[in-house]
Motif scaffolding. Sequence first.
Motif, mmCIF file in Angstrom:
data_model
loop_
_atom_site.group_PDB
_atom_site.id
_atom_site.type_symbol
_atom_site.label_atom_id
_atom_site.label_comp_id
_atom_site.label_asym_id
_atom_site.label_seq_id
_atom_site.Cartn_x
_atom_site.Cartn_y
_atom_site.Cartn_z
ATOM 1 N N PHE A 17 0.828 -1.204 0.000
ATOM 2 C CA PHE A 17 0.000 0.000 0.000
ATOM 3 C C PHE A 17 0.865 1.258 0.000
ATOM 4 O O PHE A 17 0.571 2.236 -0.708
ATOM 5 C CB PHE A 17 -0.922 -0.014 1.216
ATOM 6 N N LYS A 18 1.950 1.262 0.792
ATOM 7 C CA LYS A 18 2.879 2.400 0.802
ATOM 8 C C LYS A 18 3.472 2.618 -0.585
ATOM 9 O O LYS A 18 3.610 3.760 -1.043
ATOM 10 C CB LYS A 18 4.003 2.146 1.815
ATOM 11 N N LEU A 19 3.823 1.536 -1.274
ATOM 12 C CA LEU A 19 4.413 1.643 -2.596
ATOM 13 C C LEU A 19 3.425 2.257 -3.584
ATOM 14 O O LEU A 19 3.775 3.148 -4.373
ATOM 15 C CB LEU A 19 4.855 0.262 -3.081
ATOM 16 N N VAL A 20 2.169 1.807 -3.541
ATOM 17 C CA VAL A 20 1.151 2.345 -4.446
ATOM 18 C C VAL A 20 0.949 3.838 -4.201
ATOM 19 O O VAL A 20 0.902 4.647 -5.145
ATOM 20 C CB VAL A 20 -0.183 1.577 -4.267
ATOM 21 N N MET A 21 0.836 4.242 -2.952
ATOM 22 C CA MET A 21 0.581 5.650 -2.644
ATOM 23 C C MET A 21 1.792 6.527 -2.942
ATOM 24 O O MET A 21 1.646 7.693 -3.331
ATOM 25 C CB MET A 21 0.163 5.793 -1.182
ATOM 26 N N THR A 22 2.991 5.986 -2.790
ATOM 27 C CA THR A 22 4.179 6.739 -3.183
ATOM 28 C C THR A 22 4.178 6.963 -4.687
ATOM 29 O O THR A 22 4.555 8.040 -5.171
ATOM 30 C CB THR A 22 5.462 5.990 -2.770
ATOM 31 N N GLY A 23 3.704 5.953 -5.440
ATOM 32 C CA GLY A 23 3.563 6.120 -6.882
ATOM 33 C C GLY A 23 2.603 7.235 -7.233
ATOM 34 O O GLY A 23 2.817 7.981 -8.210
ATOM 35 N N VAL A 24 1.532 7.396 -6.465
ATOM 36 C CA VAL A 24 0.591 8.498 -6.681
ATOM 37 C C VAL A 24 1.304 9.836 -6.529
ATOM 38 O O VAL A 24 1.115 10.763 -7.338
ATOM 39 C CB VAL A 24 -0.598 8.401 -5.698
ATOM 40 N N ALA A 25 2.143 9.961 -5.504
ATOM 41 C CA ALA A 25 2.888 11.204 -5.295
ATOM 42 C C ALA A 25 3.822 11.489 -6.463
ATOM 43 O O ALA A 25 3.913 12.629 -6.942
ATOM 44 C CB ALA A 25 3.679 11.122 -3.989
ATOM 45 N N VAL A 26 4.508 10.452 -6.936
ATOM 46 C CA VAL A 26 5.442 10.628 -8.044
ATOM 47 C C VAL A 26 4.717 11.107 -9.302
ATOM 48 O O VAL A 26 5.199 11.985 -10.028
ATOM 49 C CB VAL A 26 6.194 9.306 -8.322
ATOM 50 N N LEU A 27 3.544 10.558 -9.554
ATOM 51 C CA LEU A 27 2.798 10.892 -10.769
ATOM 52 C C LEU A 27 2.158 12.277 -10.711
ATOM 53 O O LEU A 27 1.801 12.836 -11.752
ATOM 54 C CB LEU A 27 1.721 9.832 -11.016
ATOM 55 N N THR A 28 2.005 12.828 -9.506
ATOM 56 C CA THR A 28 1.289 14.099 -9.377
ATOM 57 C C THR A 28 2.152 15.265 -8.914
ATOM 58 O O THR A 28 1.688 16.403 -8.925
ATOM 59 C CB THR A 28 0.112 13.952 -8.389
ATOM 60 N N VAL A 29 3.409 15.009 -8.521
ATOM 61 C CA VAL A 29 4.207 16.064 -7.906
ATOM 62 C C VAL A 29 4.500 17.208 -8.866
ATOM 63 O O VAL A 29 4.573 18.373 -8.459
ATOM 64 C CB VAL A 29 5.522 15.488 -7.327
ATOM 65 N N GLU A 30 4.646 16.917 -10.178
ATOM 66 C CA GLU A 30 4.935 17.984 -11.123
ATOM 67 C C GLU A 30 3.677 18.661 -11.648
ATOM 68 O O GLU A 30 3.742 19.765 -12.177
ATOM 69 C CB GLU A 30 5.754 17.444 -12.313
ATOM 70 N N SER A 31 2.519 18.021 -11.510
ATOM 71 C CA SER A 31 1.274 18.643 -11.952
ATOM 72 C C SER A 31 0.592 19.384 -10.797
ATOM 73 O O SER A 31 0.205 20.547 -10.933
ATOM 74 C CB SER A 31 0.325 17.594 -12.542
ATOM 75 N N LEU A 32 0.461 18.746 -9.640
ATOM 76 C CA LEU A 32 -0.169 19.391 -8.494
ATOM 77 C C LEU A 32 0.797 20.298 -7.744
ATOM 78 O O LEU A 32 0.400 21.321 -7.189
ATOM 79 C CB LEU A 32 -0.727 18.339 -7.529
ATOM 80 N N GLY A 33 2.076 19.937 -7.705
ATOM 81 C CA GLY A 33 3.059 20.730 -6.986
ATOM 82 C C GLY A 33 3.364 20.183 -5.607
ATOM 83 O O GLY A 33 2.628 19.368 -5.052
ATOM 84 N N ARG A 34 4.460 20.665 -5.032
ATOM 85 C CA ARG A 34 4.916 20.181 -3.731
ATOM 86 C C ARG A 34 4.003 20.665 -2.604
ATOM 87 O O ARG A 34 3.589 19.900 -1.734
ATOM 88 C CB ARG A 34 6.332 20.688 -3.421
ATOM 89 N N ARG A 35 3.729 21.966 -2.603
ATOM 90 C CA ARG A 35 2.983 22.586 -1.519
ATOM 91 C C ARG A 35 1.568 22.007 -1.375
ATOM 92 O O ARG A 35 1.163 21.641 -0.263
ATOM 93 C CB ARG A 35 2.955 24.099 -1.759
ATOM 94 N N PRO A 36 0.783 21.875 -2.458
ATOM 95 C CA PRO A 36 -0.555 21.281 -2.297
ATOM 96 C C PRO A 36 -0.520 19.847 -1.785
ATOM 97 O O PRO A 36 -1.355 19.457 -0.954
ATOM 98 C CB PRO A 36 -1.140 21.350 -3.714
ATOM 99 N N LEU A 37 0.433 19.036 -2.256
ATOM 100 C CA LEU A 37 0.525 17.660 -1.768
ATOM 101 C C LEU A 37 0.822 17.631 -0.275
ATOM 102 O O LEU A 37 0.267 16.818 0.468
ATOM 103 C CB LEU A 37 1.596 16.890 -2.548
ATOM 104 N N LEU A 38 1.711 18.518 0.174
ATOM 105 C CA LEU A 38 2.008 18.578 1.606
ATOM 106 C C LEU A 38 0.783 18.996 2.412
ATOM 107 O O LEU A 38 0.439 18.366 3.415
ATOM 108 C CB LEU A 38 3.154 19.556 1.870
ATOM 109 N N LEU A 39 0.106 20.054 1.982
ATOM 110 C CA LEU A 39 -1.037 20.555 2.748
ATOM 111 C C LEU A 39 -2.175 19.545 2.785
ATOM 112 O O LEU A 39 -2.759 19.278 3.840
ATOM 113 C CB LEU A 39 -1.515 21.879 2.144
ATOM 114 N N ILE A 40 -2.486 18.955 1.625
ATOM 115 C CA ILE A 40 -3.578 17.972 1.569
ATOM 116 C C ILE A 40 -3.195 16.709 2.338
ATOM 117 O O ILE A 40 -3.980 16.171 3.130
ATOM 118 C CB ILE A 40 -3.919 17.635 0.114
#
Length: 501
Positions: free
Chosen positions: A341-364
């Motif tokens: 599960f950790k691996l899958v969710m880390t993949g979500v972060a990798v796929l979205t970090v350049e589109s959503l950005g660092r700050r929104p991922l941290l806050l959400i």
Amino acid sequence: MLHATSKQAEAEVQSGGRRGNTEQDSSGNGARPEPPIDRLMTFLLFIFPALGGLLFGYDIGATSGALVSLKSAVTSGTTWYDLDSFQSGLVVSSSLFGALAGSSAAFVVGDKLGRRRELLLAAVLYGGSSVVMGAAPGLEILVLGRALYGLGIGFAMHAAPAYIAEAAPAKVRGTLISLKEVLVVCGILLGYLGSYLFVDTVGGWRLMYGASAVPAVILLGGMFWLPDSPRWLLLSGAGKSRAEKDLVRARGSTADAAAVQRELAGIEKSVREAQATEIPGFVGLFKGRYLRPLTVGTSLMLFQQITGQPSVLYYAADIFNKAGIGAGKDATGVSVILGVFKLVMTGVAVLTVESLGRRPLLLIGVSSMVVSLLALAGSQLALTGQLETWTSVIALLLYVGAYQVSFGPISWLIVGEIFPLAVRGQAAALATVTNFGSNFLVSLVLPTVQETFGAGATYLGFAVIGVAAVATIYAIVPETKGKSLEEIEALFDLESDEKTV
């Protein structure tokens, strides 16, 4: 407010520099597309440094199984298998002591060695200590090997984000540094797999620890072949021609001469400014233009460790077993479930970090961690029976998923890109020390806190810390998506100038 100042400065940097995947024409007539990325070379710039993270994760995953094997009269294969609680703790924690020592040493020698040679040193420490652990004739040599392995962890986790940030193309930098966290999680899963395969084998703990020598040799060979960081080469006085040569190698078969010269000019400007600046000592890092980036990096490393992950995972096996998940192979079943599960969710972060950005991922993500901690606390304090069990399971998974799309990868990403070039090695080392030091302190006091206050109150306390983390992120963490390292440095310079006006 700091955040308002950050947004204003950020807008000024964007208006005068590169935005997204374009760069300004030298004539000032508009933006033009960046040259394409050599995918193979960029992958190699990532995968070899990231093996340092995989070996860190492998040690986490393998140690629990290795300790079970080592303490068993049947499988230990030694006469000193009957370890007391202190000796068991020494085996587990000695690598953490080594990591603290390694990251502290990196503060002093990191900039002198350079990112590439620091990773070469980490590879030697990883490989040599794996042999020492696998062949250890007694507890003292095993603990020594664990400490040497920890030294490798300290150097690798300090140098890998900086190397990837400085050598990789800017538009994929965030993805690659975040992807390093995937390698850490993969290492944890490989450690669990090694435990599963060898835990019932006589001397299985030797195989678990010795197996890490293989990726260590690959890391050594890969970093020996890869180019140095062009930024570090210029900063260390190696000369423009050497830096240009290594930058061309880093950009691979698609290297465009004009684009290389533009990138090199930007790096040279940053290096000239860094060399014209008196390099501060330890106290100087907390002053002037260095204070805010250092506060951002170290606060993220601190909050990453003190928002409850050790506590939540400590109770994971009990929560899953109550729900009938993993029963029969308690530790292994729960570890694999959470690891995947950790691996899958880390993949979500990798796929979205350049589109959503660092700050929104941290806050959400961190806000979701707070919600899950409150749910865990409520389930322990106010609920009973199946309602308590399944509320805890859902909250646990939410917590793990939220952590893996926020603090897990994004903290290391920001540490890799936010520090000014003149103090990048020192500041990154201090952030790494903060990470391992707070990890050690939490591990030290957590059993007492849990025993004294109980699980529900412990979760509630971590939720309060999580609220403070969200407020801190909102107040001081800027968005760095799509910016070169020089633009990120200019962002803080503009902000510092505004405060002196």
